[in-house]
Design an enzyme around this catalytic site. Structure first.
Site, PDB file in Angstrom:
ATOM      1  N   ASP A   1      23.522  38.349   7.684  1.00  0.00           N
ATOM      2  CA  ASP A   1      24.039  37.071   8.177  1.00  0.00           C
ATOM      3  C   ASP A   1      22.923  36.261   8.831  1.00  0.00           C
ATOM      4  O   ASP A   1      21.929  36.810   9.310  1.00  0.00           O
ATOM      5  CB  ASP A   1      25.151  37.306   9.205  1.00  0.00           C
ATOM      6  CG  ASP A   1      26.405  37.869   8.563  1.00  0.00           C
ATOM      7  OD1 ASP A   1      26.531  37.755   7.324  1.00  0.00           O
ATOM      8  OD2 ASP A   1      27.242  38.412   9.299  1.00  0.00           O
TER       9      ASP A   1
HETATM   10  N1  URA Z   1      27.707  43.094   8.508  1.00  0.00           N
HETATM   11  C1  URA Z   1      27.845  41.887   9.103  1.00  0.00           C
HETATM   12  O1  URA Z   1      28.916  41.538   9.571  1.00  0.00           O
HETATM   13  N2  URA Z   1      26.761  41.098   9.144  1.00  0.00           N
HETATM   14  C2  URA Z   1      25.552  41.439   8.661  1.00  0.00           C
HETATM   15  O2  URA Z   1      24.603  40.661   8.739  1.00  0.00           O
HETATM   16  C3  URA Z   1      25.425  42.700   8.041  1.00  0.00           C
HETATM   17  C4  URA Z   1      26.513  43.517   7.984  1.00  0.00           C
END
Ligand code: URA
Length: 245
Positions: free
Chosen positions: A104
Site C-alpha cells: 500500500d
Molecule cells: N496488507 C495490507 O493491508 N497492506 C499492505 O501494504 C500489505 C499487506
C-alpha cells in the site's frame, strides 16, 4: 533460451500478447528468417527484429528495495506521485522494471522489483508458497486470543483467509496501541488491514519485514540492492513450498 514473444515483450516494444500477434502476422524475424511458430526459442546471440527494427535484449534484473511510505507500488501514477520506479536512478530506467506484488501507499518495507515476468508470476501467482512477514501497529491493546483468531482464518469481504502465524511484540498501555507480527502466505488487497480491522483493531502502520527470506537489513528507506543468484534461486524454491534446495 527464451520464448520469442517474451523476448519481444521484454524489449519494451509491446505486451506479450501483442508480440504473439506480431509473430503470427509474420512481422518477426530471427537472424533474418521470418518466424511464425509460437514459442520459438531464441538465445542471447540471436538477432530478433520486428518490422525490421532490432529488439534490444535487456539483461534480467532482480532487486530488493526498502520501499518508503507514500510512494506508489506501480510503474507510473496518473496523479504524478512518486512511484517505486520513479525513485530509482536514471541508469535503471531502461530495464523496464516493475514491482513483484504491491505494498500500500502508506506501507513501507521489503519490495522486490524485476523485469522478469515469469519470475514475478512464480512468486505472486496463486500456487506460490512464499511467506510475507509484516510488523503491524494497531490501535488498541490486542491480546494473544485475538491473534489466535487471525491465525485460524477470518472472513474478510466474501473470503476466509488461510491459516497464518502471528506474534505479539508489545503493547503500549499509555498510547492504547500494540505492535504485532503476522506471517501470511497470500496477498489479497489490503489483507493485513482488513484482517486486523475485522477483529476490531484498526491498523495504524504496516512494515513488511520479509518476503521469503529477503529482508531490508542494511537498506535505508528508498535504497535498493541486487538480489544475489542464491537469493533468486531460494525464492524459486520457497515459492514451490520447499524449504531446502
Ligand atoms: N496488507 C495490507 O493491508 N497492506 C499492505 O501494504 C500489505 C499487506
Amino acid at each position: 533460451m527464451e520464448r520469442l514473444q517474451k523476448v519481444i515483450a521484454q524489449g519494451g516494444i509491446c505486451s506479450r500478447r501483442k508480440a504473439e500477434e506480431l509473430i503470427a502476422l509474420g512481422k518477426v524475424q530471427v537472424n533474418n528468417e521470418v518466424i511464425t511458430q509460437m514459442g520459438f526459442k531464441v538465445s542471447a546471440k540471436d538477432v530478433v527484429t520486428v518490422d525490421g527494427v532490432i529488439v534490444e535484449r535487456l539483461e534480467y534484473k532482480y532487486l530488493v528495495m526498502n520501499k518508503p511510505r507514500y510512494v506508489i507500488s506501480s510503474v507510473s501514477d496518473e496523479h504524478q506521485r512518486q512511484t517505486v520506479i520513479s525513485i530509482l536512478p536514471e541508469a535503471l530506467q531502461k530495464y523496464h522494471l516493475f514491482p513483484i506484488g504491491r505494498l500500500d501507499y502508506d506501507t513501507k518495507g521489503v519490495l522486490l522489483l524485476t523485469n522478469d515476468g515469469d519470475f514475478m508470476n512464480t512468486l505472486v501467482g496463486p500456487k506460490s508458497q512464499i511467506t510475507k512477514e509484516y510488523l503491524v501497529r494497531v490501535k488498541g491493546l490486542i491480546s494473544k486470543p485475538i491473534l489466535r483468531k487471525l491465525e485460524q482464518g477470518i472472513k474478510i469481504d466474501d473470503y476466509v483467509t488461510r491459516k497464518c502465524q502471528t506474534y505479539l511484540v508489545s503493547t503500549d498501555v499509555k498510547n492504547r496501541s500494540s505492535l504485532a507480527g503476522i506471517i501470511l502466505m497470500e496477498g489479497k488487497y489490503h489483507q493485513v488491514k482488513k484482517m486486523f480491522a475485522a477483529v476490531g483493531y484498526p491498523v495504524k502502520r504496516i512494515t513488511r519485514i520479509k518476503f521469503g527470506e529477503i529482508s531490508i537489513d542494511g537498506l535505508e528507506e528508498g535504497q535498493y540492492r541486487d538480489l544475489t543468484p542464491h537469493e533468486i534461486k531460494r525464492l524459486y524454491v520457497l515459492s514451490q513450498g520447499k524449504s531446502s534446495d
